[in-house]
Design a protein around this motif. Structure first.
Motif, PDB file in Angstrom:
ATOM      1  N   ILE A 193       0.866  -1.181   0.000  1.00 46.26           N
ATOM      2  CA  ILE A 193       0.000   0.000   0.000  1.00 46.26           C
ATOM      3  C   ILE A 193       0.899   1.227   0.000  1.00 46.26           C
ATOM      4  N   ALA A 194       0.752   2.062  -0.997  1.00 48.22           N
ATOM      5  CA  ALA A 194       1.516   3.307  -1.074  1.00 48.22           C
ATOM      6  C   ALA A 194       0.711   4.421  -0.423  1.00 48.22           C
ATOM      7  N   GLU A 195       1.269   4.997   0.607  1.00 45.19           N
ATOM      8  CA  GLU A 195       0.582   6.064   1.326  1.00 45.19           C
ATOM      9  C   GLU A 195       0.643   7.371   0.535  1.00 45.19           C
ATOM     10  N   PRO A 196      -0.346   8.237   0.715  1.00 48.33           N
ATOM     11  CA  PRO A 196      -0.281   9.551   0.059  1.00 48.33           C
ATOM     12  C   PRO A 196       0.948  10.333   0.512  1.00 48.33           C
ATOM     13  N   ILE A 197       1.483  11.135  -0.371  1.00 51.72           N
ATOM     14  CA  ILE A 197       2.645  11.960  -0.047  1.00 51.72           C
ATOM     15  C   ILE A 197       2.255  13.091   0.887  1.00 51.72           C
ATOM     16  N   GLY A 198       1.124  13.710   0.588  1.00 55.37           N
ATOM     17  CA  GLY A 198       0.691  14.853   1.385  1.00 55.37           C
ATOM     18  C   GLY A 198       1.568  16.061   1.128  1.00 55.37           C
ATOM     19  N   GLU A 199       1.713  16.895   2.137  1.00 55.13           N
ATOM     20  CA  GLU A 199       2.483  18.142   1.975  1.00 55.13           C
ATOM     21  C   GLU A 199       3.710  18.194   2.878  1.00 55.13           C
ATOM     22  N   ASN A 200       3.931  17.153   3.642  1.00 53.47           N
ATOM     23  CA  ASN A 200       5.034  17.161   4.599  1.00 53.47           C
ATOM     24  C   ASN A 200       6.278  16.497   3.997  1.00 53.47           C
ATOM     25  N   PHE A 201       6.902  17.199   3.078  1.00 57.39           N
ATOM     26  CA  PHE A 201       8.137  16.709   2.475  1.00 57.39           C
ATOM     27  C   PHE A 201       9.023  17.909   2.156  1.00 57.39           C
ATOM     28  N   SER A 202      10.290  17.628   1.966  1.00 58.01           N
ATOM     29  CA  SER A 202      11.239  18.685   1.635  1.00 58.01           C
ATOM     30  C   SER A 202      11.749  18.495   0.213  1.00 58.01           C
ATOM     31  N   PHE A 203      12.306  19.529  -0.342  1.00 57.94           N
ATOM     32  CA  PHE A 203      12.892  19.422  -1.668  1.00 57.94           C
ATOM     33  C   PHE A 203      13.976  20.481  -1.822  1.00 57.94           C
ATOM     34  N   THR A 204      14.881  20.225  -2.741  1.00 62.26           N
ATOM     35  CA  THR A 204      15.926  21.189  -3.061  1.00 62.26           C
ATOM     36  C   THR A 204      15.836  21.533  -4.537  1.00 62.26           C
ATOM     37  N   ILE A 205      16.201  22.772  -4.835  1.00 65.65           N
ATOM     38  CA  ILE A 205      16.174  23.276  -6.210  1.00 65.65           C
ATOM     39  C   ILE A 205      17.606  23.451  -6.682  1.00 65.65           C
ATOM     40  N   HIS A 206      17.879  22.974  -7.891  1.00 68.73           N
ATOM     41  CA  HIS A 206      19.231  23.061  -8.445  1.00 68.73           C
ATOM     42  C   HIS A 206      19.160  23.733  -9.809  1.00 68.73           C
ATOM     43  N   ASN A 207      19.829  24.870  -9.910  1.00 66.20           N
ATOM     44  CA  ASN A 207      19.847  25.600 -11.170  1.00 66.20           C
ATOM     45  C   ASN A 207      21.016  25.205 -12.066  1.00 66.20           C
ATOM     46  N   ASP A 208      21.790  24.246 -11.613  1.00 68.14           N
ATOM     47  CA  ASP A 208      22.836  23.638 -12.441  1.00 68.14           C
ATOM     48  C   ASP A 208      22.596  22.132 -12.407  1.00 68.14           C
ATOM     49  N   PRO A 209      21.629  21.665 -13.189  1.00 68.97           N
ATOM     50  CA  PRO A 209      21.242  20.245 -13.101  1.00 68.97           C
ATOM     51  C   PRO A 209      22.381  19.271 -13.356  1.00 68.97           C
TER      52      PRO A 209
END
Length: 308
Positions: A132-148
């Protein structure tokens, strides 16, 4: 009407898991229009029969049939060329999608102006029918990279949990079709043409241990990894010396790992090149890697694109 997203999904002998993956795909939430393109790579089980049933029952599903087994790199490019969505959702279809995976990844791409979004897969020992895959929801972090490209040359991002723009995929010319497995070349080639990547610490798929992942063949993976980076090094002489050294180091790292799997590389030269690459004291000329390429070409039990 053009869909928001095209799922592009190569398939080879996935009959036992396709119903569970497809159920999780149908359960996607949010107001996101999508199509599904399955590319069968001459499965020897009844995968194609199952896919055709899906296409017959759902007008947003298309199936591409083939007569020659060519591997996931070629098949992914084949499906992407037929896709109509602005974005491509690129997953493995022996996993289970979180119900809000597509909605969340698309929202991130739009909000952050990113042409690449990458999520996480979480392994589980449970059989796929119990996952069972649980919903992701809104409680996660992410990083942005402008030099992929800088990001991709750091910690690996090779799991097939991508949402990318169709425009980027075509500009990058998709996967390296000279290499059987697509994971490494896809991320590298996309990153070389991308403007921004979002690396999200969220579980978008659950990954059962099915015992048949090609990723279990580590010698195959390091063979393919070496060729991906060597091909890229040969094709991009315009890159800075620093980037070329890092790509060269990826090649030597693949050689070093392959040696642990009994590939016949002499230990001392490999370790010397590895250390010299780490400290940046090396000429990253592709010609210096041809000796290793020739040995990789001679390894047995490796799937190669020319073996169709």
């Amino acid at each position: 009407m053009r869909p928001d997203v095209s799922f592009v999904l190569p398939v080879y002998n996935k009959a036992s898991v396709l119903p569970y993956f497809f159920e999780s795909l149908l359960a996607q939430t949010g107001d996101v229009s999508f199509e599904v393109i399955f590319i069968d790579d001459v499965s020897t089980d009844n995968s194609l029969e199952i896919l055709n049933e899906y296409a017959g029952s759902h007008d947003f599903v298309r199936v591409i049939n083939n007569e020659v087994n060519a591997g996931p790199s070629i098949r992914l490019n084949q499906g992407a060329a037929e896709a109509k969505g602005k974005y491509l959702a690129l997953f493995d279809c022996d996993e289970i999608l979180a119900p809000d995976a597509l909605k969340t990844m698309l929202s991130l791409a739009k909000q952050q102006g990113a042409d690449m979004v990458h999520g996480r897969g979480r392994k589980t020992n449970a059989p796929i029918e119990d996952v069972i895959a649980e919903p992701i929801g809104e409680n996660f972090s992410f990083t942005i990279h402008n030099d992929p490209l800088d990001r991709i040359l750091g910690r690996g991002m090779v799991r097939m949990t991508w949402l990318v723009t169709q425009e980027l995929f075509q500009r990058a010319e998709g996967c390296d079709e000279t290499v059987f497995v697509q994971d490494e070349s896809l991320a590298l080639r996309l990153a070389s043409k991308a403007r921004r990547i979002v690396d999200a610490d969220m579980t978008v798929t659950m990954v059962p241990d099915m015992g048949s992942h090609i990723s279990q063949n580590t010698l195959q993976l390091n063979h393919d990894r070496f060729l991906v980076y060597l091909n890229f090094l040969q094709a991009h002489s315009e890159l800075s010396s620093d980037l070329r050294i890092r790509i060269y180091q990826k090649c030597i790292s693949a050689v070093k790992k392959a040696r642990k799997d009994d590939a016949p590389f002499a230990a001392i030269p490999v370790l010397t090149r590895y250390v010299m690459g780490k400290i940046g004291f090396v000429d990253p000329a592709p010609e210096s890697l041809m000796y290793y390429r020739n040995i990789f070409y001679e390894l047995p039990n490796i799937r190669r694109v020319e073996e169709k």
